[in-house]
Design a protein around this motif. Structure first.
Motif, mmCIF file in Angstrom:
data_model
loop_
_atom_site.group_PDB
_atom_site.id
_atom_site.type_symbol
_atom_site.label_atom_id
_atom_site.label_comp_id
_atom_site.label_asym_id
_atom_site.label_seq_id
_atom_site.Cartn_x
_atom_site.Cartn_y
_atom_site.Cartn_z
ATOM 1 N N UNK A 292 -3.916 2.052 1.061
ATOM 2 C CA UNK A 292 -3.474 0.657 1.205
ATOM 3 C C UNK A 292 -2.028 0.450 0.760
ATOM 4 N N UNK A 293 -1.681 0.963 -0.423
ATOM 5 C CA UNK A 293 -0.326 0.684 -0.916
ATOM 6 C C UNK A 293 0.720 1.533 -0.183
ATOM 7 N N UNK A 294 0.347 2.734 0.212
ATOM 8 C CA UNK A 294 1.343 3.589 0.872
ATOM 9 C C UNK A 294 1.619 3.112 2.304
ATOM 10 N N UNK A 295 0.572 2.665 2.991
ATOM 11 C CA UNK A 295 0.801 2.123 4.338
ATOM 12 C C UNK A 295 1.616 0.827 4.220
ATOM 13 N N UNK A 296 1.311 0.025 3.181
ATOM 14 C CA UNK A 296 2.092 -1.212 2.977
ATOM 15 C C UNK A 296 3.558 -0.873 2.700
ATOM 16 N N UNK A 297 3.791 0.145 1.869
ATOM 17 C CA UNK A 297 5.174 0.486 1.491
ATOM 18 C C UNK A 297 5.964 1.020 2.681
ATOM 19 N N UNK A 298 5.347 1.853 3.507
ATOM 20 C CA UNK A 298 6.095 2.406 4.643
ATOM 21 C C UNK A 298 6.348 1.317 5.691
ATOM 22 N N UNK A 299 5.397 0.358 5.808
ATOM 23 C CA UNK A 299 5.641 -0.771 6.737
ATOM 24 C C UNK A 299 6.814 -1.615 6.228
ATOM 25 N N UNK A 300 6.779 -1.909 4.912
ATOM 26 C CA UNK A 300 7.865 -2.730 4.347
ATOM 27 C C UNK A 300 9.192 -1.970 4.437
ATOM 28 N N UNK A 301 9.140 -0.662 4.165
ATOM 29 C CA UNK A 301 10.361 0.157 4.233
ATOM 30 C C UNK A 301 10.911 0.196 5.651
ATOM 31 N N UNK A 302 10.018 0.349 6.635
ATOM 32 C CA UNK A 302 10.458 0.395 8.038
ATOM 33 C C UNK A 302 11.154 -0.912 8.403
#
Ligand SMILES: NC(=O)c1ccc[n+]([C@@H]2O[C@H](COP(=O)([O-])OP(=O)(O)OC[C@H]3O[C@@H](n4cnc5c(N)ncnc54)[C@H](O)[C@@H]3O)[C@@H](O)[C@H]2O)c1
Ligand SMILES: O=c1ccn([C@@H]2O[C@H](COP(=O)(O)OP(=O)(O)O[C@H]3O[C@H](CO)[C@@H](O)[C@H](O)[C@H]3O)[C@@H](O)[C@H]2O)c(=O)[nH]1
Length: 430
Positions: free
Chosen positions: A270-280
């Motif tokens: 959950x947090x890693x997918x959220x972080x890569x989406x926010x980073x993208x």
């Protein structure tokens, strides 16, 4: 080697015990005194198979824990296993990494010989070089390359099989800028790298950081795809498990991570997918596929409760929730799908009785749910008007449903069930 590990949570504790097993001398630097006391008393602060006996064996000799950062000076290498949580807006919260790096830098200011700092936490590309390195330089009063070197070495272990995953990995990824840093890491992991099955990837720091996110984004997407196909299968009255078993026979797809149902939770996806989406998005790229991956995942607990509601009038009904941890083999409840199921049941005025072999205490401490907790699956089922399976603990295989008021089971995880013993058995995707 003398190794210090900063942060002794699920990753730091497991790695410390495993490195002690590999005959390194290890010290855990941790701010939580209860964790420090547990390790020094030879006890595991978390539930993880194979951990307790390793800590018991090495504590007091090659494994110890402390709150004192100064002890890093007696070590050659420090592994940063600090938390990298999700901020409210989904982006990566680097506050713990910054705080830990400051304290580490201060401690290294008084160290004479060379030291390697390794980021093992999951961080977005650029974090090691643009955030951690400058903090270390400022607080240690030196520049990277002059006494302190830095590397990034992502960790791929899973909860529940963490010890085995760390000691017998598919791959070890070493992101470094200098041959010395790579050589130190090779020495640290020598017995692991000697295994024929361990693939060694030597790369730059930025790629090492992104490999970890790409790995988790891929796996989370695979489970969401499997869930979407499972939802479609259910609409057609087909069994997604039979369908996907056949699909997995294609080498290009593989049969692993093909279990459809309640979806993915835990401290990482959950947090890693959220972080890569926010980073993208920060890089001006719209990650549309990953947005959909999360959307599908968020729906599965509601689909489960809707399915139950087709057979049981939920308001006032006593519903047993079997399993609270985000997967079997761990007491970790972070972003567990079971919590969404409970919330959804409570919203519909059901009365919930929950059972989990190891995670009840964590839920009691962290959530003030108005629910009952049972001591066994049998006790949870006693008098229940319906039950749901949220975690596929093996002890849920072959349950007896004799004590239920209404023998209705909705299964989110495909456990082994004697369907004849039930009035209604519904699988979420089969
Ligand atoms: N849990 C997993 O399965 C897993 C697997 C691979 C990678 N990771 C990554 O590893 C990192 C750590 O994850 P975790 O699950 O072990 O986290 P965790 O929250 O379980 O543990 C972090 C620990 O660090 C301690 N801590 C916080 N600030 C500190 C400080 N300044 N100094 C010393 N200790 C401090 C906390 O008290 C806690 O015990 C994260 O980046 C995570 O994404 C986790
Ligand atoms: O076929 C599957 C496989 C998994 N899951 C769910 O996916 C979640 C994650 O499971 P798993 O990946 O086994 O556990 P984690 O401990 O979260 O491990 C993931 O996250 C870690 C932290 O980044 C990585 O190190 C691991 O490589 C990565 O697998 C759990 O809720 C599972 O129930 C499914 O629903 N179906």
């Amino acid at each position: 080697m003398n190794v210090s590990i900063v942060g002794s949570g699920y990753v730091g504790t497991t790695i410390a015990a495993c490195l002690a097993d590999l005959e390194h001398d290890v010290v855990n630097i941790e701010i939580d005194e209860d964790i420090v006391d547990a390790i020094n008393a030879g006890e595991a602060p978390i539930h993880e198979s194979g951990l307790e006996e390793r800590i018991a064996e090495h504590a007091g000799s090659s494994l110890r824990a402390t709150t004192n950062y100064d002890e890093v000076r007696d070590t050659d290498v420090t592994l940063l296993c600090l938390p990298t949580p999700q901020s409210e807006d989904g982006s990566l919260d680097l506050a713990p990494m910054r705080a830990g790096s400051e304290m580490l830098g201060d401690a290294l200011a008084d160290k004479d010989d060379d030291h390697l700092v390794v980021v093992k936490s999951t961080v977005l590309p650029g974090t090691t070089e643009d955030v951690v390195a400058p903090i270390l330089e400022e607080h240690a009063g030196t520049t990277i390359g002059d006494g302190i070197d830095i590397a990034m070495n992502p960790e791929f272990l899973r909860m529940g099989t963490a010890v085995e995953d760390f000691l017998e990995p598919d791959k070890v990824v070493l992101g470094a800028q200098t041959d010395d840093a790579t050589a130190t890491l090779r020495e640290l992991y020598a017995p692991i790298l000697e295994r024929e099955e361990t693939n060694l990837v030597e790369t730059d720091i930025r790629e090492a950081e992104l490999i970890k996110y790409a790995n988790n984004a891929f796996l989370a997407s695979k489970v969401s795809l499997v869930n979407e196909l499972g939802n479609v299968a259910k609409e057609y009255g087909a069994d997604a498990y039979e369908v996907l078993e056949a699909v997995g026979l294609d080498d290009r797809i593989s049969s692993r991570f093909m279990r459809s149902g309640l979806g993915w939770g835990g401290s990482c996806f959950p947090k890693d997918v959220a972080a890569i989406r926010a980073g993208a998005r920060e890089q001006d790229y719209e990650p549309e596929l990953l947005d959909a991956v999360v959307g599908i995942n968020d729906e599965q607990p509601h689909r489960l409760v809707e399915l139950l509601a087709e057979h049981v009038s939920l308001s006032g009904a006593r519903i047993a929730v079997l399993g609270l941890s985000f997967k079997p083999g761990t007491d970790d409840i972070r972003k567990s799908r079971a919590l969404d199921v409970i919330e959804s049941l409570l919203e519909r005025d059901a009365s919930v009785v929950a059972y989990d072999p190891v995670a009840v205490e964590n839920v009691r401490e962290q959530y003030d749910f108005d629910i009952e907790y049972a001591d066994s699956a049998g006790a949870a089922l006693e008098g229940a008007n319906g039950a749901v399976v949220a975690t596929d603990w093996s002890e849920f295989d072959d349950l007896s449903f004799d004590g239920m008021a209404q023998r209705v089971l909705v299964d989110g995880r495909r456990i082994e069930v004697a369907e004849d013993a039930l009035e209604v058995y519904e699988g979420l995707t089969w």
